[in-house]
Design a protein around this motif. Sequence first.
Motif, PDB file in Angstrom:
ATOM      1  N   VAL A 159       0.845  -1.190   0.000  1.00 60.08           N
ATOM      2  CA  VAL A 159       0.000   0.000   0.000  1.00 60.08           C
ATOM      3  C   VAL A 159       0.887   1.249   0.000  1.00 60.08           C
ATOM      4  CG1 VAL A 159      -0.155   0.118   2.527  1.00 60.08           C
ATOM      5  CG2 VAL A 159      -1.987   1.079   1.123  1.00 60.08           C
ATOM      6  N   GLY A 160       0.434   2.294  -0.690  1.00 62.84           N
ATOM      7  CA  GLY A 160       1.208   3.524  -0.724  1.00 62.84           C
ATOM      8  C   GLY A 160       2.213   3.612  -1.844  1.00 62.84           C
ATOM      9  N   ASN A 161       2.237   2.594  -2.728  1.00 66.26           N
ATOM     10  CA  ASN A 161       3.057   2.648  -3.933  1.00 66.26           C
ATOM     11  C   ASN A 161       2.197   3.125  -5.101  1.00 66.26           C
ATOM     12  OD1 ASN A 161       5.980   1.202  -3.745  1.00 66.26           O
ATOM     13  ND2 ASN A 161       4.591   0.308  -2.235  1.00 66.26           N
ATOM     14  N   PRO A 162       2.795   3.760  -6.107  1.00 64.12           N
ATOM     15  CA  PRO A 162       2.012   4.212  -7.267  1.00 64.12           C
ATOM     16  C   PRO A 162       1.224   3.105  -7.949  1.00 64.12           C
ATOM     17  CG  PRO A 162       4.181   5.224  -7.301  1.00 64.12           C
ATOM     18  CD  PRO A 162       4.202   4.208  -6.193  1.00 64.12           C
ATOM     19  N   ILE A 163       1.746   1.886  -7.941  1.00 62.32           N
ATOM     20  CA  ILE A 163       1.068   0.773  -8.599  1.00 62.32           C
ATOM     21  C   ILE A 163      -0.270   0.485  -7.917  1.00 62.32           C
ATOM     22  CG2 ILE A 163       2.252  -1.005  -7.211  1.00 62.32           C
ATOM     23  CD1 ILE A 163       2.285  -2.758  -9.702  1.00 62.32           C
ATOM     24  N   GLU A 164      -0.313   0.634  -6.615  1.00 61.53           N
ATOM     25  CA  GLU A 164      -1.559   0.400  -5.862  1.00 61.53           C
ATOM     26  C   GLU A 164      -2.580   1.491  -6.148  1.00 61.53           C
ATOM     27  OE1 GLU A 164      -3.880   1.220  -1.968  1.00 61.53           O
ATOM     28  OE2 GLU A 164      -2.029   2.234  -2.572  1.00 61.53           O
ATOM     29  N   ALA A 165      -2.113   2.732  -6.182  1.00 57.99           N
ATOM     30  CA  ALA A 165      -3.020   3.851  -6.451  1.00 57.99           C
ATOM     31  C   ALA A 165      -3.598   3.771  -7.857  1.00 57.99           C
ATOM     32  CB  ALA A 165      -2.283   5.175  -6.256  1.00 57.99           C
ATOM     33  N   ALA A 166      -2.761   3.373  -8.817  1.00 59.00           N
ATOM     34  CA  ALA A 166      -3.200   3.297 -10.214  1.00 59.00           C
ATOM     35  C   ALA A 166      -4.229   2.187 -10.426  1.00 59.00           C
ATOM     36  CB  ALA A 166      -2.004   3.084 -11.138  1.00 59.00           C
ATOM     37  N   ALA A 167      -4.106   1.091  -9.668  1.00 56.32           N
ATOM     38  CA  ALA A 167      -5.034  -0.035  -9.819  1.00 56.32           C
ATOM     39  C   ALA A 167      -6.403   0.260  -9.210  1.00 56.32           C
ATOM     40  CB  ALA A 167      -4.434  -1.290  -9.185  1.00 56.32           C
ATOM     41  N   GLY A 168      -6.458   1.183  -8.262  1.00 52.62           N
ATOM     42  CA  GLY A 168      -7.735   1.561  -7.664  1.00 52.62           C
ATOM     43  C   GLY A 168      -8.447   0.385  -7.019  1.00 52.62           C
ATOM     44  N   ASP A 169      -9.732   0.264  -7.323  1.00 52.32           N
ATOM     45  CA  ASP A 169     -10.553  -0.784  -6.715  1.00 52.32           C
ATOM     46  C   ASP A 169     -10.131  -2.191  -7.128  1.00 52.32           C
ATOM     47  OD1 ASP A 169     -12.009   1.186  -5.485  1.00 52.32           O
ATOM     48  OD2 ASP A 169     -13.660   1.143  -6.924  1.00 52.32           O
ATOM     49  N   GLN A 170      -9.378  -2.301  -8.212  1.00 55.20           N
ATOM     50  CA  GLN A 170      -8.954  -3.614  -8.694  1.00 55.20           C
ATOM     51  C   GLN A 170      -7.662  -4.103  -8.053  1.00 55.20           C
ATOM     52  OE1 GLN A 170     -10.360  -5.952 -10.881  1.00 55.20           O
ATOM     53  NE2 GLN A 170     -12.146  -4.690 -10.385  1.00 55.20           N
ATOM     54  N   TRP A 171      -7.057  -3.285  -7.194  1.00 55.35           N
ATOM     55  CA  TRP A 171      -5.755  -3.624  -6.621  1.00 55.35           C
ATOM     56  C   TRP A 171      -5.739  -5.005  -5.966  1.00 55.35           C
ATOM     57  CZ3 TRP A 171      -0.815  -3.362  -6.404  1.00 55.35           C
ATOM     58  CH2 TRP A 171      -0.104  -3.682  -5.250  1.00 55.35           C
ATOM     59  N   ARG A 172      -6.635  -5.246  -5.058  1.00 58.08           N
ATOM     60  CA  ARG A 172      -6.627  -6.512  -4.315  1.00 58.08           C
ATOM     61  C   ARG A 172      -6.819  -7.699  -5.256  1.00 58.08           C
ATOM     62  NH1 ARG A 172      -6.635  -7.612   1.036  1.00 58.08           N
ATOM     63  NH2 ARG A 172      -7.666  -9.505   1.784  1.00 58.08           N
ATOM     64  N   ASN A 173      -7.763  -7.585  -6.172  1.00 56.71           N
ATOM     65  CA  ASN A 173      -7.997  -8.675  -7.118  1.00 56.71           C
ATOM     66  C   ASN A 173      -6.778  -8.930  -7.996  1.00 56.71           C
ATOM     67  OD1 ASN A 173     -10.591  -9.082  -6.190  1.00 56.71           O
ATOM     68  ND2 ASN A 173     -11.561  -7.854  -7.794  1.00 56.71           N
ATOM     69  N   GLU A 174      -6.157  -7.863  -8.447  1.00 59.46           N
ATOM     70  CA  GLU A 174      -4.987  -8.009  -9.324  1.00 59.46           C
ATOM     71  C   GLU A 174      -3.842  -8.715  -8.619  1.00 59.46           C
ATOM     72  OE1 GLU A 174      -4.439  -7.482 -12.496  1.00 59.46           O
ATOM     73  OE2 GLU A 174      -6.493  -6.834 -12.839  1.00 59.46           O
ATOM     74  N   VAL A 175      -3.606  -8.359  -7.368  1.00 58.99           N
ATOM     75  CA  VAL A 175      -2.516  -8.981  -6.616  1.00 58.99           C
ATOM     76  C   VAL A 175      -2.811 -10.456  -6.360  1.00 58.99           C
ATOM     77  CG1 VAL A 175      -1.290  -9.007  -4.416  1.00 58.99           C
ATOM     78  CG2 VAL A 175      -1.789  -6.829  -5.546  1.00 58.99           C
ATOM     79  N   ILE A 176      -4.014 -10.760  -5.922  1.00 59.39           N
ATOM     80  CA  ILE A 176      -4.382 -12.155  -5.635  1.00 59.39           C
ATOM     81  C   ILE A 176      -4.293 -12.999  -6.904  1.00 59.39           C
ATOM     82  CG2 ILE A 176      -6.264 -13.674  -4.876  1.00 59.39           C
ATOM     83  CD1 ILE A 176      -7.214 -11.321  -3.097  1.00 59.39           C
ATOM     84  N   ARG A 177      -4.683 -12.427  -8.014  1.00 57.82           N
ATOM     85  CA  ARG A 177      -4.639 -13.145  -9.285  1.00 57.82           C
ATOM     86  C   ARG A 177      -3.198 -13.502  -9.669  1.00 57.82           C
ATOM     87  NH1 ARG A 177      -7.931  -9.686 -12.987  1.00 57.82           N
ATOM     88  NH2 ARG A 177      -9.506 -10.281 -11.440  1.00 57.82           N
ATOM     89  N   ARG A 178      -2.295 -12.587  -9.389  1.00 61.37           N
ATOM     90  CA  ARG A 178      -0.899 -12.816  -9.748  1.00 61.37           C
ATOM     91  C   ARG A 178      -0.151 -13.647  -8.709  1.00 61.37           C
ATOM     92  NH1 ARG A 178      -2.261  -8.042 -12.368  1.00 61.37           N
ATOM     93  NH2 ARG A 178      -1.103  -7.604 -14.305  1.00 61.37           N
ATOM     94  N   LEU A 179      -0.591 -13.546  -7.441  1.00 63.31           N
ATOM     95  CA  LEU A 179       0.053 -14.287  -6.350  1.00 63.31           C
ATOM     96  C   LEU A 179      -1.007 -15.121  -5.625  1.00 63.31           C
ATOM     97  CD1 LEU A 179       2.244 -11.383  -4.884  1.00 63.31           C
ATOM     98  CD2 LEU A 179       2.977 -13.185  -6.466  1.00 63.31           C
ATOM     99  N   PRO A 180      -1.491 -16.185  -6.231  1.00 65.36           N
ATOM    100  CA  PRO A 180      -2.614 -16.954  -5.673  1.00 65.36           C
ATOM    101  C   PRO A 180      -2.320 -17.643  -4.351  1.00 65.36           C
ATOM    102  CG  PRO A 180      -1.668 -18.070  -7.585  1.00 65.36           C
ATOM    103  CD  PRO A 180      -1.055 -16.710  -7.549  1.00 65.36           C
ATOM    104  N   ASN A 181      -1.053 -17.768  -3.970  1.00 70.06           N
ATOM    105  CA  ASN A 181      -0.713 -18.434  -2.710  1.00 70.06           C
ATOM    106  C   ASN A 181      -0.587 -17.464  -1.540  1.00 70.06           C
ATOM    107  OD1 ASN A 181      -0.600 -21.013  -3.913  1.00 70.06           O
ATOM    108  ND2 ASN A 181       1.499 -20.633  -4.601  1.00 70.06           N
ATOM    109  N   LEU A 182      -0.768 -16.182  -1.808  1.00 69.84           N
ATOM    110  CA  LEU A 182      -0.652 -15.165  -0.768  1.00 69.84           C
ATOM    111  C   LEU A 182      -1.748 -15.348   0.295  1.00 69.84           C
ATOM    112  CD1 LEU A 182       1.431 -12.817  -0.678  1.00 69.84           C
ATOM    113  CD2 LEU A 182      -0.396 -11.315  -1.495  1.00 69.84           C
TER     114      LEU A 182
END
Length: 207
Positions: A159-182
Motif C-alpha cells: 500500500v502507498g506505492n504508485p502501482i496500488e493507487a493506479a489499480a484503484g478498486d482492482q488492486w486486491r484482485n490483481e494482486v491475488i490473481r498474480r500471487l494466488p498463494n498469498l
Amino acid sequence: AITAGGTCVYNEMKGTNVREALKAWEEETGQQAATAEEVKLFGRIPPIEKMDASLLSLSSCRVLSLSTNTISQIANLSGLNRLEILSLGRNSIKNLGGLDAVADTLQQLWISYNNIEKLSGIEKLKRLRVLYMSNNRVISWNEFERLRELPELEDLVLVGNPIEAAAGDQWRNEVIRRLPNLKKLDGHPISSEDREVALGGSMTVSA
C-alpha cells in the motif's frame, strides 16, 4: 546558529557509522554484538549513513533492525549467515541490490518508506515469507511480476506505492490473481471468497 541578518542556519549533523552504533548498542544493552541474535540499531542519533563492513561481525544475528536512519544502499551482509529478519524501513534506499548475500536465510524483509522503484534482486530470496514494502515508488506490474519467483511469500504490504493507487478498486484482485498463494495483503487476510472473486475475474491492469 542565527546569522547577523536573523537567518536561521542549521549545520548538517555528521552521521554515525555502524562501528560506533554497535559500540553504543553494546553499552546500552550489556550484550556483545558478535554473539547477539537480535541487534537493534534503529533511529540512531546522529543517523547511520551506510551499511559498512562492521556488520560482517554479526555472525549470530537473526534479527537486524537498521530502520529510521539515512542509509541509501544495502551492503555488507555476507557475514550474516543466520539472518532471518531484516528491518530497513524509513531510510533512503533506492534498490534491492546486496540482498543476495542473505538469500539462503532471509524470511522477512521490512523496507517500507524508502525510494525503491525496481524490484530486481528480490527474486533471489527464495525463503522470503514476509515483505513489507509500503510507501515506495513501485509503479510497474512488470516489476511486480518478480514476486512470483518467491515460492514461500505469504504476507505482502505494498500500500502507498504508485502501482496500488493506479489499480484503484482492482488492486486486491490483481494482486491475488498474480500471487494466488498469498495469505495476507496490506495487513488484511485473504479469504477463500477473496480468492474466488479474484481468480474468477477476467479484467487485468496493463503493465
